[in-house]
Design a protein around this motif. Structure first.
Motif: not given
Lengths: 518, 376
Positions: A8-11, A431-437
């Motif tokens: 996931d590439v976020g801002g 793994n909540f911190a990387v849910a987007n990925a």
């Protein structure tokens, strides 16, 4: 077993996860870099090392990105666009970009051209295509050095011939000009379709650079597997499609975080709050899927008709600035963004951020806690209360039933969330911190049919059924599991101008990828 | 009381118009943009009480006619309405004194504001329907024997035509044929009438009503509430169903957007299916057993089930969740003459007209009507 890499590439952050079936083998978070590529490379190396698997064991890579949405919202890296409409003498009262915010119009140059052309609803021409006028537009494009154009003709969803002819004329006169035709992007509804085409054209340089950066980062890491990018509706598209249609990724960020949250918790109905570095997105899961927004959605102040989740955003994140004193407190909306690890107090910087408040309150352990040890406890308490209040308002807004339902907190900034919001329990899955990925890694497979059917000797229902069967077969062939398939779009546009009672049918079905729960 | 309407009021007016537009009348968003552009250029619009209009004043409705599916795609040139008005004035040999909204719904509740701003003429607080209807004879003016002609029809290409017809039904037939030739949408100036005729024939106060309904939708949404409950209480309406669009069959034929949507019930209506039929406007709602739940001329208003914004027929699409609300029509529409003009039989629906209140009662014999405050 299929090994999947999700990025996931976020801002602010670039996250990566590796999934073995349903199991998360590893998940890492790195800073997004200016060139995009370095951040991806760092995240990739870290996640491969953490998972302890061979590079060639990875079967497929899925990338989600908010890069293009952010560019529009933040009004940066947008190319000037020649917005050309074929429709005169109709449509003159509302020219292209008529309802756009002034700063966005300025960013893409405000180059509007209205020419004779376009179709009536029954396929007749409103006026013949003004080819001489197009040549003059082409000369103007050349003299202004514009590199991208968006063409929208009235009723192009029922006949795109005039848009194609206009594209050919322009490209012959303006070598290398990138042209987006509105008929490639949207449905009936001139203003919304045209706006999407213009935004798409303005993003083409960025999408080329970004997709190339994705490809380079993967190949330099020695990954040879195919890679896909997630789009608005949570399904995948090939890299080349993203180069041409970056607008189709506009809502993929919230879609991925909500689908990731559902996957990590197993919950079907919940409110999801995704707290990042700068903003918090709040949306709802209904029956395991992101709740969809109504017919029109605002992106960066522009009305569009994409299919998107209904998400409410507030200016609150780990990098959000906290100013003032306990009595006169301001939380946000300004944020230090990706400079968090230089500017926040716990990292030795000089700016008080929400992350510093969370560390001072003992809610998390990031950076050097001793650097915030002497913060005024009253200020910390007041800031925590203010953060809780902001989250509660956003959750209340998203809640549509009085029934209690869980709140799932995901994203790197979810350390800010209290254990209960407005009386609702807050869950923080592993793994909540990387849910987007994770959401990107479990993106769905789609099958799509969009073609003209003749109703001469068949009923409309038979044609719709045939289109759906074809779309289902395409999805299964692409790796979707048959029992999970679901129709998400079904539309038919009768084409009165063609003989034989013709109708254009568009059906899209989606399903879970093969080995997800094998 | 005179209301001054400026660009900032058009949000509420377009929302209120879309709600009473019962799915038809065209996308009010486009009308709002047109009205705002005109008001920004020429100044705000004065909306006056019908009672304050002199008996000998010339009052002229201006409106768009055609298929809403065309209007969202082929936007107007912008000069058509004024061209129609000027041509009618030239034919009558007299300038208009007041403008009128022919219907309290959709694009036609916003376009007259654009013309009023451009001409500086005041608008009368009222309309000919209290809702939107698909055909131009379906106005209270017809019930009061006011002729639709002389009428002028104008298109985006600069064509105009003057019509004189033997009845308002004939005006509809001839004007509709011209509309189809003009590309499925045209602007018209019609029903030129005196102040005296207007006071008898028009439904009064409906522009203020649209404004208030729109304001309620805005206020409720700002407070994070779905506006349905407040609107039901305000207008004495009924919850009809909450459902998702399962299939939408729609054709632009004969100058109308005709079709029907199959809906699958959600929440309290889970497990049921509904058929919503329309000709520009939503006209008939039936359940899966073919029982009518609401019938024209009563109003079937659609709100987006999540966000609470009005939904028009051209924005219906697969998967969209909508909440349907029924409102009783103005008593004139429930009269013998009104039903002959715009009742279910006129549109070919197999159900004799039954008032919404009775249909709701019949459907839920043991439950109280869902409106709690306004069944007076």
């Amino acid at each position: 077993m299929v090994i999947r890499l999700g990025i996931d590439v976020g801002g602010t952050n670039t996250d990566a996860v590796i999934l073995d079936g349903r199991r998360v083998l590893a998940g890492v978070k790195r800073m997004t870099t200016e060139d995009v590529m370095t951040g991806i490379s760092e995240a990739l190396e870290a996640v491969i090392a953490e998972a302890g698997i061979a590079r060639d064991a990875i079967d497929v890579t899925m990338i989600g990105t908010t890069h293009f949405t952010n560019a529009v919202v933040e009004r940066r890296a947008l190319d000037p666009v020649a917005a050309i409409r074929l429709g005169l003498p109709a449509t003159a009262c509302l020219p292209p970009m008529v309802d756009w915010p002034a700063d966005l119009i300025a960013e893409v140059g405000g180059h509007r051209y209205l020419l004779h052309g376009g179709y009536e609803f029954d396929g007749r021409e409103i006026a013949p295509l003004d080819e001489d006028g197009l040549l003059k537009v082409a000369d103007d494009i050349n003299s202004k050095g514009i590199r991208a154009a968006a063409i929208s003709s009235v009723f192009s969803p029922i006949n795109r011939a005039m848009e194609e002819r206009a594209r050919d004329i322009l490209q012959e006169r303006c070598p290398g000009l990138a042209v987006v035709m509105s008929s490639e992007i949207g449905r009936i509804g001139l203003l919304e379709r045209e706006s999407a085409a213009i935004m798409n054209a303005s993003l083409l340089t960025l999408s080329n650079q970004t997709v190339s950066a994705f490809g380079r980062a993967l190949s330099e890491a020695g990954l040879t597997c195919p890679f896909y990018v997630t789009q608005n509706d949570g399904t995948l598209m090939a890299a080349d499609m993203v180069r041409r249609f970056p607008v189709l990724t506009f809502a993929s960020g919230p879609t991925n975080s909500m689908r990731g949250a559902a996957f990590l918790t197993g919950l079907k109905d919940a409110i999801v709050i995704d707290i990042g570095g700068t903003t918090t997105d709040v949306g709802a899961l209904q029956h395991g899927f992101p709740r969809q927004a109504s017919s029109v959605v605002d992106v960066g102040g522009v009305r569009t008709n994409f299919r998107m989740p209904d998400v409410f955003s507030i200016g609150l994140g780990g990098g959000t600035r906290v100013d003032g004193t306990a009595d006169a407190l301001a939380v946000g909306p300004r944020s230090v963004g990706y400079r968090l690890t230089q500017e926040a107090l716990v990292f030795g910087g000089k700016t008080l951020t929400c992350t510093d408040i969370a560390v001072a309150a003992g809610m998390t352990d990031i950076g050097d806690a001793s650097l915030v040890a002497d913060l005024d406890p009253a200020l910390v308490t007041a800031a925590r209360a203010r953060i809780a209040e902001m989250l509660e308002t956003a959750v209340e807004r998203t809640r549509i039933s009085p029934e209690p339902m869980p709140v799932i907190a995901v994203g790197g900034g979810s350390i800010l969330a209290p254990d209960s919001i407005g009386g609702l329990a807050v869950l923080r899955p592993e793994n909540f911190a990387v849910a987007n990925a994770v959401g990107a890694a479990i993106a769905q497979i789609s099958g799509e049919v969009d073609r003209i059917f003749s109703l001469e000797s068949r009923t409309r229902d038979e044609c719709l059924a045939e289109a759906e069967a074809e779309a289902r077969a395409a999805a299964i062939a692409a790796g979707a599991r048959e029992e999970t398939l679901e129709v998400i779009e079904r539309e038919d546009v009768p084409l009165a101008y063609l003989p034989g009672n013709a109708t254009r049918i568009h059906v899209k079905v989606v399903g879970e990828m093969g080995a997800l729960d094998a | 009381m005179t209301r001054i309407i400026g660009p900032d009021d058009m949000d509420a007016i377009s929302l209120g118009g879309a709600f009473l537009g019962t799915g038809g009348g065209g996308d009010p968003y486009i009308g709002k943009l047109m009205a705002r552009a005109m008001m920004t250029q020429h100044g705000p619009v004065k909306v006056v009480n019908a009672a304050d209009v002199p008996d000998d004043a010339l009052c002229v409705p201006v409106c768009m006619m055609g298929a809403p599916t065309v209007m969202v795609e082929k936007l107007p040139n912008g000069d058509e309405a004024l061209a129609a008005l000027r041509a009618l004035e030239a034919y009558l040999g007299r300038k208009a004194d007041f403008l009128i909204c022919i219907e309290a719904g959709g694009l036609n509740s916003t376009i007259p504001f654009a013309v009023a701003a451009a001409t500086g003429l005041p608008l009368i607080d009222g309309d000919g329907m209290g809702r939107a209807f698909p055909e131009l004879q379906m106005v209270s003016l017809t019930l009061h024997d006011i002729s639709a002609t002389p009428m002028v029809i104008a298109d985006d290409k600069g064509n105009t035509g003057v019509l004189n017809a033997v009845s308002n039904q004939w005006t509809e037939r001839l004007a509709r044929a011209a509309t189809v030739e003009m590309g499925g949408a045209a602007l018209v100036a019609l029903y030129p009438m005196s102040g005296l005729q207007m006071k008898k024939g028009l439904l009064h106060g409906t522009l203020s009503l649209i404004h208030d309904i729109g304001q309620t939708i805005l206020t409720e949404r700002a407070a994070n509430r779905h506006p349905a409950a407040a609107l039901i209480a305000m207008r004495g309406g009924f919850d009809l169903c909450t459902a998702r669009v399962l299939d939408i069959e729609r054709k632009t034929t004969g100058g109308f957007a005709r079709g029907r949507a199959r809906l699958r019930g959600m929440d309290d209506d889970a497990g049921r299916e509904f058929i919503l039929s329309f000709q520009n406007e939503f006209l008939c709602l039936e359940d899966d057993a073919g029982q009518p739940l609401a019938l024209t001329p009563d109003l079937i208003c659609a709100l987006d089930a999540d966000g609470g914004l009005p939904v028009t027929t051209e924005h219906l699409r697969f998967g969209l969740a909508i909440r349907l609300i029924g409102l009783p029509a103005d008593p004139q529409w429930r009269s013998v003459g009104g039903l002959a003009l715009a009742g279910p039989a006129y549109f070919g629906y197999p159900h004799p007209f039954q008032p919404l209140e009775e249909l709701v009662q019949a459907r839920q014999p043991r439950k109280k009507p869902l409106n709690t405050e306004a069944t007076k």
